[in-house]
Design a protein around this motif. Structure first.
Motif, PDB file in Angstrom:
ATOM      1  N   GLY A 118      -9.823 -15.137 -17.282  1.00  0.00           N
ATOM      2  CA  GLY A 118      -9.994 -15.991 -16.165  1.00  0.00           C
ATOM      3  C   GLY A 118      -9.571 -15.334 -14.862  1.00  0.00           C
ATOM      4  N   LEU A 119      -9.439 -16.151 -13.897  1.00  0.00           N
ATOM      5  CA  LEU A 119      -9.078 -15.696 -12.552  1.00  0.00           C
ATOM      6  C   LEU A 119      -7.718 -15.007 -12.528  1.00  0.00           C
ATOM      7  N   ALA A 120      -6.755 -15.545 -13.259  1.00  0.00           N
ATOM      8  CA  ALA A 120      -5.415 -14.946 -13.286  1.00  0.00           C
ATOM      9  C   ALA A 120      -5.476 -13.527 -13.838  1.00  0.00           C
ATOM     10  N   GLU A 121      -6.275 -13.322 -14.892  1.00  0.00           N
ATOM     11  CA  GLU A 121      -6.401 -11.980 -15.483  1.00  0.00           C
ATOM     12  C   GLU A 121      -7.100 -11.033 -14.512  1.00  0.00           C
ATOM     13  N   LEU A 122      -8.085 -11.536 -13.795  1.00  0.00           N
ATOM     14  CA  LEU A 122      -8.765 -10.720 -12.781  1.00  0.00           C
ATOM     15  C   LEU A 122      -7.778 -10.262 -11.714  1.00  0.00           C
ATOM     16  N   TRP A 123      -6.948 -11.166 -11.237  1.00  0.00           N
ATOM     17  CA  TRP A 123      -5.954 -10.792 -10.219  1.00  0.00           C
ATOM     18  C   TRP A 123      -4.985  -9.757 -10.761  1.00  0.00           C
ATOM     19  N   TYR A 124      -4.587  -9.924 -12.029  1.00  0.00           N
ATOM     20  CA  TYR A 124      -3.699  -8.936 -12.639  1.00  0.00           C
ATOM     21  C   TYR A 124      -4.387  -7.572 -12.703  1.00  0.00           C
ATOM     22  N   CYS A 125      -5.645  -7.543 -13.133  1.00  0.00           N
ATOM     23  CA  CYS A 125      -6.379  -6.273 -13.224  1.00  0.00           C
ATOM     24  C   CYS A 125      -6.499  -5.613 -11.853  1.00  0.00           C
ATOM     25  N   GLN A 126      -6.778  -6.403 -10.830  1.00  0.00           N
ATOM     26  CA  GLN A 126      -6.863  -5.854  -9.481  1.00  0.00           C
ATOM     27  C   GLN A 126      -5.509  -5.312  -9.037  1.00  0.00           C
ATOM     28  N   ALA A 127      -4.433  -6.014  -9.355  1.00  0.00           N
ATOM     29  CA  ALA A 127      -3.088  -5.539  -9.011  1.00  0.00           C
ATOM     30  C   ALA A 127      -2.773  -4.251  -9.752  1.00  0.00           C
ATOM     31  N   SER A 128      -3.131  -4.207 -11.028  1.00  0.00           N
ATOM     32  CA  SER A 128      -2.882  -3.019 -11.838  1.00  0.00           C
ATOM     33  C   SER A 128      -3.637  -1.815 -11.275  1.00  0.00           C
ATOM     34  N   ALA A 129      -4.893  -2.015 -10.924  1.00  0.00           N
ATOM     35  CA  ALA A 129      -5.676  -0.920 -10.336  1.00  0.00           C
ATOM     36  C   ALA A 129      -5.100  -0.516  -8.983  1.00  0.00           C
ATOM     37  N   GLY A 130      -4.729  -1.496  -8.172  1.00  0.00           N
ATOM     38  CA  GLY A 130      -4.161  -1.210  -6.857  1.00  0.00           C
ATOM     39  C   GLY A 130      -2.840  -0.475  -6.938  1.00  0.00           C
ATOM     40  N   SER A 131      -2.107  -0.687  -8.029  1.00  0.00           N
ATOM     41  CA  SER A 131      -0.802  -0.033  -8.167  1.00  0.00           C
ATOM     42  C   SER A 131      -0.931   1.477  -8.328  1.00  0.00           C
ATOM     43  N   LEU A 132      -2.125   1.935  -8.632  1.00  0.00           N
ATOM     44  CA  LEU A 132      -2.351   3.372  -8.775  1.00  0.00           C
ATOM     45  C   LEU A 132      -2.457   4.068  -7.424  1.00  0.00           C
ATOM     46  N   HIS A 133      -2.589   3.279  -6.362  1.00  0.00           N
ATOM     47  CA  HIS A 133      -2.798   3.838  -5.022  1.00  0.00           C
ATOM     48  C   HIS A 133      -1.820   3.246  -4.017  1.00  0.00           C
ATOM     49  N   LEU A 134      -0.563   3.132  -4.385  1.00  0.00           N
ATOM     50  CA  LEU A 134       0.440   2.578  -3.476  1.00  0.00           C
ATOM     51  C   LEU A 134       0.819   3.649  -2.446  1.00  0.00           C
ATOM     52  N   ARG A 135       0.458   3.392  -1.187  1.00  0.00           N
ATOM     53  CA  ARG A 135       0.696   4.371  -0.135  1.00  0.00           C
ATOM     54  C   ARG A 135       1.618   3.851   0.952  1.00  0.00           C
ATOM     55  N   ASP A 136       1.504   2.576   1.243  1.00  0.00           N
ATOM     56  CA  ASP A 136       2.227   2.036   2.380  1.00  0.00           C
ATOM     57  C   ASP A 136       2.642   0.595   2.079  1.00  0.00           C
ATOM     58  N   HIS A 137       3.326   0.007   3.037  1.00  0.00           N
ATOM     59  CA  HIS A 137       3.825  -1.358   2.870  1.00  0.00           C
ATOM     60  C   HIS A 137       2.673  -2.323   2.571  1.00  0.00           C
ATOM     61  N   GLU A 138       1.563  -2.148   3.231  1.00  0.00           N
ATOM     62  CA  GLU A 138       0.420  -3.053   3.054  1.00  0.00           C
ATOM     63  C   GLU A 138      -0.112  -2.992   1.620  1.00  0.00           C
ATOM     64  N   SER A 139      -0.207  -1.793   1.056  1.00  0.00           N
ATOM     65  CA  SER A 139      -0.718  -1.679  -0.311  1.00  0.00           C
ATOM     66  C   SER A 139       0.284  -2.271  -1.313  1.00  0.00           C
ATOM     67  N   PHE A 140       1.586  -2.104  -1.055  1.00  0.00           N
ATOM     68  CA  PHE A 140       2.597  -2.725  -1.912  1.00  0.00           C
ATOM     69  C   PHE A 140       2.481  -4.243  -1.849  1.00  0.00           C
ATOM     70  N   GLU A 141       2.328  -4.766  -0.639  1.00  0.00           N
ATOM     71  CA  GLU A 141       2.209  -6.224  -0.456  1.00  0.00           C
ATOM     72  C   GLU A 141       0.967  -6.768  -1.153  1.00  0.00           C
ATOM     73  N   ALA A 142      -0.145  -6.036  -1.067  1.00  0.00           N
ATOM     74  CA  ALA A 142      -1.385  -6.493  -1.688  1.00  0.00           C
ATOM     75  C   ALA A 142      -1.239  -6.581  -3.207  1.00  0.00           C
ATOM     76  N   VAL A 143      -0.640  -5.553  -3.804  1.00  0.00           N
ATOM     77  CA  VAL A 143      -0.445  -5.550  -5.257  1.00  0.00           C
ATOM     78  C   VAL A 143       0.502  -6.674  -5.664  1.00  0.00           C
ATOM     79  N   GLN A 144       1.580  -6.812  -4.940  1.00  0.00           N
ATOM     80  CA  GLN A 144       2.555  -7.856  -5.253  1.00  0.00           C
ATOM     81  C   GLN A 144       1.934  -9.250  -5.120  1.00  0.00           C
TER      82      GLN A 144
END
Length: 156
Positions: free
Chosen positions: A1-27
């Motif tokens: 569902g939607l919750a799993e999609l958000w988790y997958c997006q967070a997981s993928a985004g965590s591979l590219h943590l560069r700045d405060h904004e990317s950390f905030e987006a994943v969180q």
């Protein structure tokens, strides 16, 4: 569902943590996943289905995402372990427990990613799925869904 999609997006985004904004987006994505899963679990429990495979899956997902947040941002994994332990308890009490689900919960309790530098080129979600496969499947699902934004409701 939607919750799993958000988790997958967070997981993928965590591979590219560069700045405060990317950390905030994943969180933010992970927290949205947690909130939506709590909503679903509350509804399941209200229906009297709190000791079912579905409830165990929701609890496992909560433990997985809380563990993900702890592994990326630090902090205690106590909340993750609490949800995983409850999921395992329910899973083991089912009339016909799914062995693969039981093993998955046990693996999540045992194997926590502690060091991002140790990640292989084949990036996996905490469920053990290949992240690129999951994201490809999600993209396909989104493309195949009807567009709800169409305002072609001409009632002339």
């Amino acid at each position: 569902g939607l919750a799993e999609l958000w988790y997958c997006q967070a997981s993928a985004g965590s591979l590219h943590l560069r700045d405060h904004e990317s950390f905030e987006a994943v969180q933010s994505l992970a927290r949205r996943s947690i909130a939506k899963t709590h909503e679903a679990l509350a509804e399941i429990r209200e229906l009297g289905l709190g000791e079912t495979r579905l409830a165990a899956t929701m609890l496992k997902d909560l433990g997985k995402v809380h563990g993900f947040l702890a592994s990326i941002f630090g902090g205690s994994e106590a909340t993750s372990r609490q949800f995983l332990a409850e999921a395992l308890r329910i899973q083991q009490r089912l009339d016909r427990p799914a062995e693969c689900e039981t093993e998955n919960i046990q693996r999540l309790m045992r194997d926590r990613p502690n060091n991002r530098a140790d990640l292989d080129a084949e990036i996996l979600t905490l469920d053990g799925d290949q992240i690129d496969v999951v994201l490809h499947d999600v993209a396909e699902q989104q493309q195949n869904q009807p567009d709800d934004d169409d305002d072609d409701d001409d009632d002339d």
